[in-house]
Design an enzyme around this catalytic site. Structure first.
Site, PDB file in Angstrom:
ATOM      1  CG  ASP A 107      29.429  34.705  41.292  1.00 56.80           C
ATOM      2  OD1 ASP A 107      28.360  35.030  40.756  1.00 56.80           O
ATOM      3  OD2 ASP A 107      30.550  35.087  40.878  1.00 56.80           O
ATOM      4  CG  ASP A 148      29.815  33.559  37.734  1.00 56.33           C
ATOM      5  OD1 ASP A 148      29.696  32.746  38.667  1.00 56.33           O
ATOM      6  OD2 ASP A 148      29.796  34.785  37.903  1.00 56.33           O
ATOM      7  CG  HIS A 203      33.444  36.784  39.270  1.00 54.67           C
ATOM      8  ND1 HIS A 203      32.290  36.611  38.535  1.00 54.67           N
ATOM      9  CD2 HIS A 203      34.472  36.764  38.382  1.00 54.67           C
ATOM     10  CE1 HIS A 203      32.601  36.493  37.253  1.00 54.67           C
ATOM     11  NE2 HIS A 203      33.916  36.587  37.136  1.00 54.67           N
ATOM     12  CG  HIS A 249      31.041  41.514  42.894  1.00 55.38           C
ATOM     13  ND1 HIS A 249      32.032  40.744  43.456  1.00 55.38           N
ATOM     14  CD2 HIS A 249      30.720  40.913  41.708  1.00 55.38           C
ATOM     15  CE1 HIS A 249      32.313  39.720  42.650  1.00 55.38           C
ATOM     16  NE2 HIS A 249      31.532  39.800  41.593  1.00 55.38           N
TER      17      HIS A 249
END
Length: 373
Positions: A179, A267, A181, A142
């Protein structure tokens, strides 16, 4: 050649401050008994512990690495950010960016995390290792060039890629981010380039809320070299494998990378507190099998997985073990204790068919000439 496993105890010592889930403690937000951000050392430490207890670690080439130096960091991040980060770190820590707190020495730990990813890529790119897993912490996907966010302090994978390029070890790099996200930091760093293909499989509108759209394909010479696959909440095992088969693997084959790097977050697993997906340990095993076969076909098996998110302390170790079993071609297993339950919880056939239709439509979209966006 062996499978490398890169880790360092100091990465487990990164501290995230006083939070309850992602909310700062205060006002009506009460402290938790085991307070802090979901990004804690326990998921990573318990993964390493499980590898040792199962015996799988004995089949791996266990290594650490030196920290990424200032030259390596400045290939991705401006000096002004690094100076501010180091100053805050020396003064006891703080929060830089959004939800990226750290304690004293956080700068050095983040540089070490980037160093683990960098050395894993270097060892595979040079042929010293067949493939590798870097247990990097804090995570990195990120982190924008000038703005850390989402628990990510430095852009680990981007730093590793630029180091490999500077050393002449790789020219065309594919980054697959599974991931849950969106990998907005990696996307932003390479958005206008055609030498790095970025692919992100993520839950739609989870985090960040305003990135990861299907239509975001890159810009300038990078147009067409960014692929986002936003999956709706509830997508389960078969949907992930279908997206890999219909979108990810063809894109990798078209790009023909020198090395493949996976931003390996766990996740999307069913028990994660920060997602609403239904992936299982076997989902991650099968995706690893798919991408390993692609690496064998396209780039001599050169494949590196770099640890990102995943916040279920009980379940992440089983997901990680399954991935590393597959990466190493090992017969040592750590059977998923929730496999039977999660098989029942998968989407019913009607819902699964709906998800498959959405993925097929996305595949058709990517088959058309990209529009700048």
């Amino acid at each position: 050649m062996a499978t490398g496993f890169f880790f360092d105890e100091r990465c487990f010592w990164h501290s995230g401050g006083n939070y309850a889930l992602t909310l700062p403690v205060g006002d009506l937000v009460q402290p938790l008994a085991a307070g802090g951000l979901p990004e804690s050392p326990e998921t990573k430490r318990r993964l390493k512990n499980l590898l040792e207890v199962s015996g799988l670690s004995a089949e791996l080439d266990l290594r650490s690495a030196t920290s990424a130096d200032r030259t390596a960091l400045e290939r991705v991040h401006p000096a002004s950010l690094l100076d501010r980060f180091k100053e805050m770190s020396d003064a006891g820590g703080g929060e830089i960016g959004l939800r990226t707190p750290f304690g004293k020495g956080g700068y050095e730990i983040a540089a070490l995390s980037a160093g683990l990813a960098t050395e894993a890529v270097r060892a595979v790119a040079t042929g010293d290792l067949q493939n590798a897993y870097a247990l990097s912490r804090p995570p990195g996907h990120h982190c924008l060039p000038d703005w850390p966010n989402g628990f990510c302090l430095l852009a680990n994978i981007a730093i590793a890629i630029e180091a490999a390029k500077a050393e002449g070890l790789a020219h065309r790099v594919a980054v697959l981010d599974w991931d849950v996200h969106h990998g907005n930091g990696t996307e932003a760093i390479f958005y206008g380039r055609d030498d790095v293909l970025t692919l992100s499989l993520h839950q739609e509108r989870n985090y960040p809320l305003d990135t990861g759209d299907l239509e975001h394909r890159g810009t300038d010479v990078g147009l067409g070299y960014n692929i986002n696959v936003p999956l709706p909440p509830g997508a389960g095992h078969n949907s992930y494998l279908h997206a890999m088969e219909k979108i990810v693997l063809p894109a990798l084959a078209d790009f023909k990378p020198d090395i493949i790097i996976v931003a390996c977050g766990f996740d999307a697993a069913a028990f994660d507190p920060l997602s609403r997906m239904l992936a299982t340990a076997d989902t991650f095993r099968q995706m690893t099998k798919q991408v390993r076969a692609a690496a064998d076909d396209l780039c001599g098996g050169k494949l590196v997985l770099v640890h990102e998110g995943g916040y279920s302390e009980a379940y992440v170790p089983f997901c990680g073990h399954a991935v590393i079993e597959e990466l190493a071609g090992s017969s040592i297993t750590a059977p998923d204790p929730m496999a039977a339950s999660l098989a029942i919880r998968q989407p019913n056939p009607r819902v699964e068919a709906f998800y498959a239709t959405l993925i097929d439509e996305m595949a058709d979209f990517f088959a058309k000439p990209p529009q700048d966006g």
